[in-house]
Design a protein around this motif. Structure first.
Motif, mmCIF file in Angstrom:
data_model
loop_
_atom_site.group_PDB
_atom_site.id
_atom_site.type_symbol
_atom_site.label_atom_id
_atom_site.label_comp_id
_atom_site.label_asym_id
_atom_site.label_seq_id
_atom_site.Cartn_x
_atom_site.Cartn_y
_atom_site.Cartn_z
ATOM 1 N N HIS A 1 -50.274 -47.092 -31.009
ATOM 2 C CA HIS A 1 -50.634 -46.465 -29.731
ATOM 3 C C HIS A 1 -50.128 -47.321 -28.556
ATOM 4 N N HIS B 1 -46.884 -46.946 -25.682
ATOM 5 C CA HIS B 1 -46.974 -47.089 -24.224
ATOM 6 C C HIS B 1 -45.816 -47.904 -23.657
ATOM 7 N N HIS C 1 -50.563 -40.921 -20.984
ATOM 8 C CA HIS C 1 -50.925 -40.132 -22.167
ATOM 9 C C HIS C 1 -50.341 -38.716 -22.053
ATOM 10 N N PHE D 1 -45.859 -38.784 -25.153
ATOM 11 C CA PHE D 1 -46.538 -39.964 -25.675
ATOM 12 C C PHE D 1 -47.200 -39.639 -27.012
ATOM 13 N N LEU E 1 -59.194 -45.941 -25.582
ATOM 14 C CA LEU E 1 -57.942 -46.690 -25.586
ATOM 15 C C LEU E 1 -57.279 -46.475 -24.248
ATOM 16 N N ASP E 2 -56.580 -47.448 -23.826
ATOM 17 C CA ASP E 2 -55.862 -47.274 -22.583
ATOM 18 C C ASP E 2 -54.385 -47.486 -22.793
HETATM 19 ZN ZN LIG Z 1 -53.226 -45.177 -24.363
#
Ligand SMILES: [Zn+2]
Length: 173
Positions: free
Chosen positions: A132, A136, A142, A146, A172-173
């Motif tokens: 993930h 990025h 997102h 992505f 999650l970022d």
């Molecule tokens: Zn993310």
């Protein structure tokens, strides 16, 4: 590898009358030596010492995790498998400062930080978080594209479910 002691066995307080405001702490061999102004209240001092202890513990946890687990090697493996080795990962490390997230990626600097809480989780969930964050490096947001990249990792949906189930409200970022 010898596991380092995470505990502080003793706190020594050195009060210095000439010291005005600053409090400093140093840990040597399980002893935390705190230098404080002479006129500080006991209550204030113990609050600060607790903070020092927490900070010290976090630092140790972080060090141990990064020593015991080779996140850069794992990230590189996933880079090869899911990104044809095209990603440039400047750094990836465990941190203890992320309470609201499992991972975060600095798109500009190409650095990734992974929450220490993930260390306890199954490998396939960790891999999801790493994939993930690696995605990025290509797509900071997102977006649809992505998630298309993330879906190269077959267990992505399952891992998302796992994270939601174990950590309510943590994203999650
Ligand atoms: Zn993310």
């Amino acid at each position: 590898m010898v596991s380092q002691n995470l505990e502080i066995e003793r706190v020594e307080i050195i009060k210095n009358l000439r010291r005005r405001r600053t409090i400093s702490a140093k840990v040597v061999g399980g002893v935390m030596r705190v230098s404080a102004p002479g006129n500080i209240s006991q209550e204030k001092l113990s609050g600060i010492i607790n903070k020092f202890k927490q900070r010290f513990k976090n630092k140790k946890v972080k060090q141990e995790l990064n020593q015991n687990e080779d996140l850069p090697a794992q990230a590189e493996k996933l880079n090869q498998r899911y990104f044809s080795g095209k990603l440039n990962i400047v750094s990836i490390e465990y941190v203890t400062s992320q309470n609201g997230r499992f991972g975060c990626c600095n798109y500009k600097n190409k650095t990734i930080r992974i929450s220490h809480r993930l260390a306890q989780m199954p490998g396939w969930v960790k891999d999801y978080v790493i994939v993930h964050e690696l995605a990025h490096l290509i797509e900071p947001n997102h977006s649809k594209s992505f998630w298309d990249i993330v879906s190269r990792y077959k267990l992505a949906e399952r891992a998302k479910g796992f994270l939601i189930a174990t950590q309510q409200g943590v994203l999650l970022d």
